[in-house]
Design an enzyme around this catalytic site. Structure first.
Site, mmCIF file in Angstrom:
data_model
loop_
_atom_site.group_PDB
_atom_site.id
_atom_site.type_symbol
_atom_site.label_atom_id
_atom_site.label_comp_id
_atom_site.label_asym_id
_atom_site.label_seq_id
_atom_site.Cartn_x
_atom_site.Cartn_y
_atom_site.Cartn_z
ATOM 1 C CE LYS A 41 -0.235 0.498 4.955
ATOM 2 N NZ LYS A 41 -0.757 0.001 6.214
ATOM 3 N NE ARG A 136 -4.213 1.100 12.273
ATOM 4 C CZ ARG A 136 -3.342 0.897 11.282
ATOM 5 N NH1 ARG A 136 -2.670 1.910 10.784
ATOM 6 N NH2 ARG A 136 -3.147 -0.308 10.791
#
Ligand SMILES: *Cc1c(COP(=O)(O)O)cnc(C)c1O
Length: 366
Positions: A41, A136
């Site tokens: 990514k 997260r």
């Protein structure tokens, strides 16, 4: 695609250098029984780079964006493919169609994945995430993690529980320590006790967990990492962790941009200082008259000029606006002129923005 015959700015990706890095990381990890999900990514899944991750023995190709996995499938790569952003409910049909494995932290989503698998006649594997303090994704309480694991194991006939994982050093800046890894292993053991079998994978994080491998401090049961930056750039581990990463190429990615103005000008703005074009109050140091170059590339392309690293000695990035990059070239030994090309090394943010900018050409070096 535009019809401009545009040469610059461009980002060069050196595939040989990238291959070397993947090979090196996969080998070091393999020696310690750790499989690598190659995370693509960070450079927007540049299609030409994808096969390397498979050829070099990554156990999967991974991305947060299903588009990258779709590209890899269209190229005929076999996978397996791992989706590493916990899925949006709305993308589950694509997730099930494209990814073999995903990271998860919501029971309703797991249930929806199972339903979609039935619809498509497929199966899917999941790694359940534990939040160990980075705040997260992931289950915070052990009981919730165990409950979800049992639910997948016993109730979801088309979803297989592959293991547990965690993510550190992303939001909460929490360091991956041997103690954090032990916490993850303990969570895995809590799951194993209840489901009555050993988990295949305990995924200890991303690049920020790699120092433990290099320093031979990774606890034995961690057998999987998901690595992006540490393969493609290898800069953070050297600059922030102080590790010797000389076995990696730091110049897989190169930005080349063209000088469009070069003049001697004062280093301190003239007039009443207010705010720059992004509403920030600039800080300027008066160093007298300096030679400075303007290049045809800007914040729209790289977002953070402080993460551009000039390759030529004596250059200093001063700042940028949307479409202009301003570089102090006073101390450069070379005689620079309009039309010259300057090279910059990238860091994570500049890599992700530049490879995603539609105004920046990609140049693949084979
Ligand atoms: C981005 C990401 C990674 C890879 O991070 P790097 O720092 O590039 O190695 C691993 N896991 C998850 C969940 C991610 O989102």
């Amino acid at each position: 695609m535009s019809s401009l015959e545009k040469k610059y700015p461009h980002v060069e990706v050196d595939l040989k250098k990238l291959r070397h890095n993947i090979d090196a990381v996969v080998k070091i990890c393999r020696e310690q029984g750790i499989g690598i999900a190659g995370v693509v990514k960070g450079f927007n899944g540049i299609p030409e780079a994808l096969p390397l991750y498979q050829e070099c023995g990554c156990t999967s190709i991974a991305s947060s964006r299903l588009e990258h996995i779709e590209d890899a499938r269209i190229m005929g790569l076999e996978g397996p493919f791992m989706a590493i952003r916990i899925p949006m409910e709305s993308e589950i049909p694509d997730l099930v169609r494209l990814a073999d494995i995903s990271l998860n932290s919501e029971i309703t989503v797991l249930e929806a994945i199972n339903e979609e698998c039935k619809r498509q006649g497929r199966t899917h594997k999941v790694i359940l995430m534990a939040d160990l303090g980075d705040l997260r994704e992931g289950f915070w309480d052990v009981e919730d993690l165990v409950k979800a694991a049992v639910y997948v194991e016993k109730r979801l006939e088309r979803v297989t529980l592959l293991g547990v994982g965690t993510n550190l050093g992303c939001y909460g800046s929490i360091n991956a320590t041997p103690e954090k890894m032990e916490e993850l292993i303990n969570r895995a053991k809590a799951v194993e006790k209840v489901i009555g079998r050993r988990l295949d994978i305990i995924s200890g994080g991303g690049t920020t967990s790699f120092p433990l491998v290099i320093e031979h401090k990774m606890p034995g049961r961690i057998n999987h990492l998901r690595m992006g930056e540490g393969i493609a750039l290898g800069k953070d581990l050297e600059d922030l962790w102080g590790l010797d990463m000389s076995f990696l190429n730091k110049d897989v990615f190169t930005l080349r941009a063209e000088i469009i103005e070069i003049k001697d000008k004062p280093s301190y703005p003239a007039g009443e200082i207010f705010v720059d074009c992004f509403g920030n109050k600039g800080v300027y140091i008066d160093r007298g008259i300096r030679k400075r170059a303007i290049l045809g590339v800007g914040k729209v392309d790289f977002s953070l000029d402080s993460q551009l690293e000039p390759r030529l000695q004596g250059l200093e990035v001063l700042g940028s606006s949307s479409d202009h990059l301003i570089v102090d070239v006073q101390d450069c030994k070379e005689e620079l002129k309009v039309g010259d090309i300057l090279e910059f090394g990238l860091r994570y943010s500049t890599m992700v923005f530049l490879t995603g900018s539609k105004y920046v050409r990609l140049e693949i070096k084979r």
